[in-house]
Design a protein around this motif. Structure first.
Motif, PDB file in Angstrom:
ATOM      1  N   ASP A 142       0.842  -1.195   0.000  1.00  0.00           N
ATOM      2  CA  ASP A 142       0.000   0.000   0.000  1.00  0.00           C
ATOM      3  C   ASP A 142       0.880   1.249   0.000  1.00  0.00           C
ATOM      4  N   LEU A 143       0.917   1.946  -1.130  1.00  0.00           N
ATOM      5  CA  LEU A 143       1.728   3.165  -1.246  1.00  0.00           C
ATOM      6  C   LEU A 143       0.833   4.410  -1.335  1.00  0.00           C
ATOM      7  N   THR A 144      -0.324   4.336  -0.662  1.00  0.00           N
ATOM      8  CA  THR A 144      -1.231   5.486  -0.684  1.00  0.00           C
ATOM      9  C   THR A 144      -1.053   6.368   0.560  1.00  0.00           C
ATOM     10  N   GLY A 145      -0.173   5.962   1.469  1.00  0.00           N
ATOM     11  CA  GLY A 145       0.069   6.815   2.639  1.00  0.00           C
ATOM     12  C   GLY A 145      -0.793   6.480   3.830  1.00  0.00           C
ATOM     13  N   ARG A 146      -1.197   5.231   3.909  1.00  0.00           N
ATOM     14  CA  ARG A 146      -1.997   4.809   5.062  1.00  0.00           C
ATOM     15  C   ARG A 146      -1.164   4.968   6.347  1.00  0.00           C
ATOM     16  N   PRO A 147      -1.727   5.608   7.390  1.00  0.00           N
ATOM     17  CA  PRO A 147      -0.926   5.816   8.601  1.00  0.00           C
ATOM     18  C   PRO A 147      -0.614   4.499   9.328  1.00  0.00           C
ATOM     19  N   ARG A 148       0.521   4.490   9.993  1.00  0.00           N
ATOM     20  CA  ARG A 148       0.946   3.292  10.718  1.00  0.00           C
ATOM     21  C   ARG A 148       0.455   3.325  12.160  1.00  0.00           C
ATOM     22  N   LEU A 149       0.044   2.181  12.682  1.00  0.00           N
ATOM     23  CA  LEU A 149      -0.386   2.126  14.085  1.00  0.00           C
ATOM     24  C   LEU A 149       0.830   2.239  15.007  1.00  0.00           C
ATOM     25  N   TRP A 150       0.562   2.595  16.257  1.00  0.00           N
ATOM     26  CA  TRP A 150       1.645   2.746  17.236  1.00  0.00           C
ATOM     27  C   TRP A 150       2.061   1.378  17.779  1.00  0.00           C
ATOM     28  N   ASP A 151       3.352   1.232  18.047  1.00  0.00           N
ATOM     29  CA  ASP A 151       3.842  -0.021  18.636  1.00  0.00           C
ATOM     30  C   ASP A 151       3.808   0.071  20.169  1.00  0.00           C
ATOM     31  N   ASP A 152       4.247  -0.997  20.823  1.00  0.00           N
ATOM     32  CA  ASP A 152       4.164  -1.070  22.295  1.00  0.00           C
ATOM     33  C   ASP A 152       4.957   0.038  22.986  1.00  0.00           C
ATOM     34  N   GLN A 153       6.115   0.359  22.442  1.00  0.00           N
ATOM     35  CA  GLN A 153       6.947   1.386  23.074  1.00  0.00           C
ATOM     36  C   GLN A 153       6.211   2.738  23.079  1.00  0.00           C
ATOM     37  N   LEU A 154       5.620   3.084  21.941  1.00  0.00           N
ATOM     38  CA  LEU A 154       4.886   4.352  21.851  1.00  0.00           C
ATOM     39  C   LEU A 154       3.660   4.332  22.762  1.00  0.00           C
ATOM     40  N   LEU A 155       2.969   3.196  22.780  1.00  0.00           N
ATOM     41  CA  LEU A 155       1.768   3.109  23.624  1.00  0.00           C
ATOM     42  C   LEU A 155       2.128   3.255  25.106  1.00  0.00           C
ATOM     43  N   ARG A 156       3.230   2.666  25.500  1.00  0.00           N
ATOM     44  CA  ARG A 156       3.672   2.799  26.906  1.00  0.00           C
ATOM     45  C   ARG A 156       3.950   4.262  27.240  1.00  0.00           C
ATOM     46  N   LEU A 157       4.659   4.950  26.337  1.00  0.00           N
ATOM     47  CA  LEU A 157       4.970   6.366  26.565  1.00  0.00           C
ATOM     48  C   LEU A 157       3.697   7.204  26.645  1.00  0.00           C
ATOM     49  N   TRP A 158       2.741   6.892  25.754  1.00  0.00           N
ATOM     50  CA  TRP A 158       1.492   7.658  25.726  1.00  0.00           C
ATOM     51  C   TRP A 158       0.666   7.446  26.998  1.00  0.00           C
ATOM     52  N   ARG A 159       0.575   6.184  27.428  1.00  0.00           N
ATOM     53  CA  ARG A 159      -0.208   5.893  28.651  1.00  0.00           C
ATOM     54  C   ARG A 159       0.379   6.643  29.845  1.00  0.00           C
ATOM     55  N   ALA A 160       1.704   6.601  29.944  1.00  0.00           N
ATOM     56  CA  ALA A 160       2.363   7.284  31.067  1.00  0.00           C
ATOM     57  C   ALA A 160       2.112   8.793  30.976  1.00  0.00           C
ATOM     58  N   ALA A 161       2.190   9.339  29.768  1.00  0.00           N
ATOM     59  CA  ALA A 161       2.007  10.781  29.586  1.00  0.00           C
ATOM     60  C   ALA A 161       0.571  11.187  29.905  1.00  0.00           C
ATOM     61  N   MET A 162      -0.394  10.390  29.454  1.00  0.00           N
ATOM     62  CA  MET A 162      -1.803  10.730  29.698  1.00  0.00           C
ATOM     63  C   MET A 162      -2.135  10.598  31.185  1.00  0.00           C
ATOM     64  N   THR A 163      -1.553   9.593  31.847  1.00  0.00           N
ATOM     65  CA  THR A 163      -1.789   9.425  33.287  1.00  0.00           C
ATOM     66  C   THR A 163      -1.283  10.654  34.049  1.00  0.00           C
ATOM     67  N   ARG A 164      -0.090  11.118  33.694  1.00  0.00           N
ATOM     68  CA  ARG A 164       0.453  12.320  34.358  1.00  0.00           C
ATOM     69  C   ARG A 164      -0.418  13.537  34.055  1.00  0.00           C
ATOM     70  N   ALA A 165      -0.870  13.641  32.807  1.00  0.00           N
ATOM     71  CA  ALA A 165      -1.692  14.803  32.424  1.00  0.00           C
ATOM     72  C   ALA A 165      -2.987  14.832  33.232  1.00  0.00           C
ATOM     73  N   LEU A 166      -3.607  13.656  33.384  1.00  0.00           N
ATOM     74  CA  LEU A 166      -4.887  13.610  34.100  1.00  0.00           C
ATOM     75  C   LEU A 166      -4.707  13.827  35.601  1.00  0.00           C
ATOM     76  N   ALA A 167      -3.497  13.576  36.090  1.00  0.00           N
ATOM     77  CA  ALA A 167      -3.224  13.884  37.502  1.00  0.00           C
ATOM     78  C   ALA A 167      -3.094  15.398  37.687  1.00  0.00           C
ATOM     79  N   ASP A 168      -2.716  16.097  36.623  1.00  0.00           N
ATOM     80  CA  ASP A 168      -2.534  17.558  36.684  1.00  0.00           C
ATOM     81  C   ASP A 168      -3.828  18.328  36.448  1.00  0.00           C
ATOM     82  N   VAL A 169      -4.569  17.899  35.424  1.00  0.00           N
ATOM     83  CA  VAL A 169      -5.680  18.743  34.956  1.00  0.00           C
ATOM     84  C   VAL A 169      -6.940  17.927  34.708  1.00  0.00           C
TER      85      VAL A 169
END
Ligand SMILES: Cc1ncc(COP(=O)(O)O)c(C=O)c1O
Length: 334
Positions: free
Chosen positions: A7-34
């Protein structure tokens, strides 16, 4: 894998485990703040603005947070009587401006200087979608002159991650994380050298809520942007391999290549699909000649060479001659 479609139409790639871990940690901290009910302050969350300013090499006060390029497009041209948009281009922007009632015209980069008085100019710099081109010295000089004469010149910097070129001083830069993080990132910014409170207010409702901005701030602070960028570490090599395998000059930057076809676009897209490669028609980007557009995101250099060997034949495929027998047959009534 045998039978797999490339597929060379530019379909976006899903996030892998490393990115998901970083995002979960970031969102948890954000929700503790605001609290999620809160709107971000005018201009955006300070922490996110600081991280982005550092990344983009500008001062924090210049970065105004938005939800992406399209969310900001109408606001940044609000003082212009009309907008001259480059051609070819990502049509998401001019169609959105038109839908908002703004008068839009188009011109190739070579004729951008002919913009009517009062018109804002919209270009994608660097590594334009759909052809990977960046402006040469002549176009940069034209843009500088336009800015000096007081015209609004907007640069869509969506592909800035893939080419180092800086835009002339005075250009309004509209950025996004869409191409690094996917359309769900819903995070962008505007850097307007002439901007002030008036610009911040015009963009306020284009911005995501505070917890979303704070999560992105923590995510970037924890190295998330670097991880997202690293996913494209192969891109420049894949582009070189692809163009060289086609026998073309290795030029441009970023994920996109616009390839002129001898046949109709429809036939070329169909022939590519029959060879298990999905590509986009040039018309989807207002290409001026029959063409196909390929997006090289996620391709290894080997896969890029393989795709080039298949597409090379499709580019040379002649236009379908009118079949005289079919023409005769259709002429028979009933
Ligand atoms: C040139 C260009 N600008 C903008 C976008 C979309 O960005 P956003 O989702 O931030 O509007 C794309 C692709 O989707 C693009 O190719």
């Amino acid at each position: 894998v045998t039978g797999a479609v490339l597929d060379l139409t530019g379909r976006p790639r899903l996030w892998d485990d490393q990115l998901l871990r970083l995002w979960r940690a970031a969102m948890t901290r954000a929700l503790a703040d605001v609290d999620p009910s809160l709107r971000a302050p005018l201009g955006g969350d300070r922490m996110l603005r600081e991280h982005l300013a550092c990344e983009l090499g500008v001062t924090t006060d210049r970065v105004v947070i938005t939800s992406g390029v399209r969310s900001a497009a109408v606001a940044v041209v609000r003082h212009a009587s009309r907008v001259l948009v480059e051609r070819p281009t990502f049509l998401g922007v001019p169609s959105l401006l038109s839908a908002a009632g703004i008068q839009v015209t188009s011109a190739p980069w070579e004729r951008i200087g002919d913009a009517e008085d009062g018109a804002a100019v919209w270009v994608t710099v660097p590594a334009r979608n759909p052809d990977g081109k960046s402006p040469d010295a002549a176009l940069l000089a034209v843009l500088r002159e336009m800015i000096a004469s007081g015209r609004t010149v907007v640069s869509n910097t969506t592909y800035q991650w893939f080419a180092p070129q800086a835009v002339p001083e005075g250009v309004v830069c509209v950025g996004t994380l869409h191409k690094l993080a996917g359309p769900g990132a819903q995070l962008g910014w505007v850097i307007d050298p002439q901007g002030g409170r008036d610009t911040d207010e015009a963009l306020w409702f284009a911005a995501p809520p505070l917890h979303w901005q704070r999560a992105w701030g923590y995510f970037i602070g924890a190295g998330g942007l670097t991880v997202l960028r690293d996913r494209h570490a192969d891109l420049a090599t894949a582009r070189t391999a692809f163009l060289a395998a086609l026998g073309f000059e290795v030029a441009g930057a970023g994920p996109h290549v616009l390839l002129r076809v001898a046949s109709s676009e429809e036939d070329a897209v169909a022939a590519a699909a029959a060879a298990a490669i999905r590509v986009s028609p040039g018309a989807a980007f207002a290409a001026t000649e029959p063409a196909i557009r390929v997006c090289l995101f996620g391709l290894s250099p080997e896969a890029a060479r393989l795709a080039a060997s298949i597409l090379g034949e499709i580019l040379r495929m002649p236009s379908t001659p009118l079949d005289p027998a079919a023409a005769d047959a259709s002429a028979i009534p009933g």
